[in-house]
Write an enzyme that holds these catalytic residues in place. Sequence first.
Site, PDB file in Angstrom:
ATOM      1  N   ASP A   1       0.562   3.849  -4.500  1.00 53.36           N
ATOM      2  CA  ASP A   1       1.187   2.705  -3.844  1.00 53.36           C
ATOM      3  C   ASP A   1       0.267   2.141  -2.766  1.00 53.36           C
ATOM      4  O   ASP A   1      -0.240   2.889  -1.918  1.00 53.36           O
ATOM      5  CB  ASP A   1       2.500   3.210  -3.224  1.00 53.36           C
ATOM      6  CG  ASP A   1       3.364   2.095  -2.705  1.00 53.36           C
ATOM      7  OD1 ASP A   1       3.884   1.328  -3.534  1.00 53.36           O
ATOM      8  OD2 ASP A   1       3.523   1.989  -1.468  1.00 53.36           O
TER       9      ASP A   1
ATOM     10  N   GLU B   1      -2.222   0.494  -7.262  1.00 55.62           N
ATOM     11  CA  GLU B   1      -1.328  -0.661  -7.116  1.00 55.62           C
ATOM     12  C   GLU B   1      -1.862  -1.536  -5.981  1.00 55.62           C
ATOM     13  O   GLU B   1      -1.279  -1.632  -4.923  1.00 55.62           O
ATOM     14  CB  GLU B   1       0.108  -0.204  -6.814  1.00 55.62           C
ATOM     15  CG  GLU B   1       1.107  -1.353  -6.820  1.00 55.62           C
ATOM     16  CD  GLU B   1       1.853  -1.549  -5.499  1.00 55.62           C
ATOM     17  OE1 GLU B   1       2.832  -2.295  -5.511  1.00 55.62           O
ATOM     18  OE2 GLU B   1       1.463  -0.987  -4.461  1.00 55.62           O
TER      19      GLU B   1
END
Lengths: 671, 671
Positions: B391, B420
């Site tokens: 993330d 990401e």
Amino acid sequence: MTERRPRAKDGLDDRLARRVWIENVRPRVDGGEFPVKRVVGEEVVVTADVLADGHDRIAATLRWRPDSEERWREERMTAAGNDAWTASFRVARPEAHRYTVVGWIDEFATWRDELEKKFAAGQDVESELLEGGALVRSAARRAEEPDRAWLADVADRLEAGGDPAARVERALADDLRIHMTRWPDRSRATEHDRVYAVEVNRTRARYGAWYEMFPRSYAREPGTHGTFREAEARLPEIARMGFDVLYLPPIHPIGRSHRKGPNNTLRAGPGDPGSPWAIGAEEGGHTAVHPDLGTLEDFDHFREAAASVGLEVAIDVAFQCSPDHPWVREHPEWFRHRPDGSIKHAENPPKKYEDIYPLRFDGEDWRALWRALRDVVLFWAGRGVRIFRVDNPHTKPLRFWRWLIAGVRERYPEAIFLSEAFTRPKVMYALAKVGFDQSYTYFTWRNTRSELTAYLTELTRSEVREYFRPNLWTNTPDILPEHLQYGGRAAFMARLVLAATLGASYGVYSGYEVLEAEARPGSGEYLDSEKYAVKSRDFRSKGNLAHYVARINAIRRDNPALHSNERLRFHDVDNEQLLFYSKTSEDLDNVILVIVNLDPHHTHAGWVDVPIESLGITEGEVYQVHDLLGEGRFLWRGRRNFVQLDPASSPAQVFRVRRKVRTERDFDYFM
Amino acid sequence: MTERRPRAKDGLDDRLARRVWIENVRPRVDGGEFPVKRVVGEEVVVTADVLADGHDRIAATLRWRPDSEERWREERMTAAGNDAWTASFRVARPEAHRYTVVGWIDEFATWRDELEKKFAAGQDVESELLEGGALVRSAARRAEEPDRAWLADVADRLEAGGDPAARVERALADDLRIHMTRWPDRSRATEHDRVYAVEVNRTRARYGAWYEMFPRSYAREPGTHGTFREAEARLPEIARMGFDVLYLPPIHPIGRSHRKGPNNTLRAGPGDPGSPWAIGAEEGGHTAVHPDLGTLEDFDHFREAAASVGLEVAIDVAFQCSPDHPWVREHPEWFRHRPDGSIKHAENPPKKYEDIYPLRFDGEDWRALWRALRDVVLFWAGRGVRIFRVDNPHTKPLRFWRWLIAGVRERYPEAIFLSEAFTRPKVMYALAKVGFDQSYTYFTWRNTRSELTAYLTELTRSEVREYFRPNLWTNTPDILPEHLQYGGRAAFMARLVLAATLGASYGVYSGYEVLEAEARPGSGEYLDSEKYAVKSRDFRSKGNLAHYVARINAIRRDNPALHSNERLRFHDVDNEQLLFYSKTSEDLDNVILVIVNLDPHHTHAGWVDVPIESLGITEGEVYQVHDLLGEGRFLWRGRRNFVQLDPASSPAQVFRVRRKVRTERDFDYFM
């Protein structure tokens, strides 16, 4: 980033905690393996991608220094968009310079942005003001007086409590930003771990008009072997044509064994002088002067006479020997041997060059050979020569040249080396990487608009331009291009203008100005080549180009736009036989537009597409273009303008753009 | 060439006498600073410029080895023109490999050429034959038996005297050339002094279909908080849709302080589950499982259940903490503090994210923090997880990821990291350089033909492709693109086909298959986002795409052309609303043509320009294209063919080219 993947168990060394990331530093050649090149006074514009995680503000600085200084100088870089940063420095001295990049998180700028946004959103910023106070106080500790006291005072105010609006105003004021920029916290800065080099030479490495002559052809008595003293008489005429460099083919004793006769025939007659590239005889080798030319002192005198009329003498460095060269006897181990013990002559099977022995650069005794060759260059440098035209450098190892040029440049930083490498492109470019300042090019064979545009674009717009400086020759003793054989006077004029304006450095071989165009049948070589014979020319022959050459060289001198290739751009014109391009000086003050009719036989006309945006001219604006060759002045308007060139008069126009056209507003009584 | 300019007085070390010059070795990333990437079984095609002075023939070899082996393997390189040489190797194991290039003067080949030319020109070659004899004899000394005896015998014959023609024939015979190639003289070879790395992972790093789901939304009782055990019931349906990777948002305890309510509101009600990205509560942090989901053992069971239906579970690595995370109490020094001693929450001023504390990666105690974070990944790897979706990696330092990924990969070479990073392009690419195997991309926002063509061309045709592997997501819990909000079912179908065929790796977030398209007004985010709420869906709703998804994933599996992006090419079609492209397998046997109608509202038709040359099809030839999506078969002819796509039925066709079309010539009685 050359740091390696951590190999140790953890590998958590200090540098890992630096958040700023620096990559893609430009300019660089092969990732920084070779230096880029500049001449004294030029700018090095450095860009780099400087990144960090998150949204924090970044600061970056360009570090640079001359090689001889320990201390880095710094220029603050500015953001150029898409994470690229840029700054520049100017090289003032003919020595190598180094540069690299440093970046860090700018905590004050980050904080300042956030404070501004939060305050504007009406949020409580008491804690932010205290944080800011701490940042400013820490800068005060790094600062010297009077900044130190000033910053400490601001820190007190930010932390003092009371009206937040007043303190925010104090925090965001420009004077604080400027003070803080002066004393950044660089304790966690990332220093890019590669340092790049720029090789700096004098202007002549980039800009000059060259003239090649065989001194032996300038005897007072036509047809006899001339001397340096006699050739001096020709110097003022060459100087009047406006040349800067006078290049002499080898001036050394010429071998007698297998000496070549006229037109490269195998047997020389008793009076035939031989090729100057068959170097060495009983009178000496690479450090001797051919007795028929005179003495070393005569050479010195010639060099000084040339200098006195503004011509710098360049000599030829041709590392090969005639069978009579003293080294053949003294150092047979420097040559290749055949099974029967004889030395191998040069060959390109089935062709044989029996008057030449090549040297063996990787033989057992290569170190002694390399030193002897370097000492040849140092010998001539010791006699004042600073420009060396190197013959066929692509037949000697690249590492040899790298070592030799570095060694010579250590003692003579202003030495210039021109590579005569008419060879495959990657070898040509590699020679430039290892240190040659200039190179011969394929220009000599490029004639059409698409050929010239593609080739000059490659040379001046790709990465090549950082290390490869073209020297455009119209002709050489080896090459009489077909275009000149059949194109007549107009072709000579057009090729001269092309060479002299496309290239900051260009050259012609003598005879060009008197339109010598007779080739050995079916070849690209001169008939009765001067390489094998003494030649006498009538430099006052009808239709000669001496004045035209002088004109174009004067235009070169007067217009700084023509002193560099960096801002050469090609522009559109709706006639494939016309070539249209511009050059601009670094300060953009001097703009030259050149239009050349490439067809020597017919008049051509067309509409040119003037790059008015880059000239700051609007579509409706009228401006003057002044043809420096023909002295005509034209009023042009906007982008599209008409040109017509009759090769019978002049196949080219070299315009200087003169922006200001007088209108009624310049008239005294207007208003 | 990283050798430096000689600094010592002479600097004539041995390597200087090596005549071969090697540069421009490819592939490489940033000059070799970072590894290129391959998966097991792929080829690494290496090219290099290998030069030497003069006209001698050159030989070059590619050296390569897996990291774990000492011994280099070699592939002889072949000349590819313009001084470039090439060879390749195939990586068979999931470990880093190294490669470099060695080059030398091939004296035998040089001699052979010369002998051939001289003999053809009728010259005396006695001396040449003796030279050749010496070369062959020297090879015999290097050779092993039986080559040694064979070569010695040939050397004898060459030197034996007698009929030159017979000896020349012996010298030029192919068997001698082959023997000599086996035993080259490499005593003066140039070893390129840079060694390049290739990172090798398993196939899933390059190819896979991903599905994202929140396990808590799969309770048996709709509206309640689901468990891992309950969510297992959904696995067979996901498997039937043909996905390979099942990615779960964070599965850890969720903080209670400042927990977000539905639709990202600031106050959560007592039943609101909060965002899984607000990691950590009294029940534990990054190595704990949310009690409402179950236990660590329940997670293991879920992972194994998924594996049993062919789904590999990927977990989320989100390195940030809720205010209730145990680390906040145990390691306050890992966070930033405000002047009042409190910990700074996340913010993007003026926005505040009070449920999140970011970690401070360059604080005093950064080493302990970095180790703890790496140990989080190792903990889950220890429980069998091998795919990590990371993330917001761009908010953590690049050097941290480089260190962490290398450390994990040392123990788990098959670990895969997906970045990401919806951030600026250079940061995205830098994350790939430091080790991420895959990355999210801007595909999610690219809709028009020019946007898709430009972006995918950049990703698959520029140097980027050597290290950056795109994973194309149609949607994510954060992103409901406008195109899906307004385009209806046809838009969902088209975007699915684009993601699944443009990208060897692609992903969808659950809800896509049931056409979830309701956004928070004026935003690109889902209404009632699953990030802040438990969601229940009717996966059997009318018009759902489960079968269409299953079809496209089956097509992906069956067609190796779709397993890589390397041979993606865009082709012309005379309608701007149609996108036409091809993919081809490495062996060229499998050719897929895809045509997508990008307009979800109207039928579009056009003439496509089939790249028949690369398919080996001639202009007049008839061939079959088989629409694997719609099952239609069409006979096409030559280059230009007609297509028409009605978005109401299917906005895309995925053709497999079937070369052989039966004609009368295939009929038994013909002839």
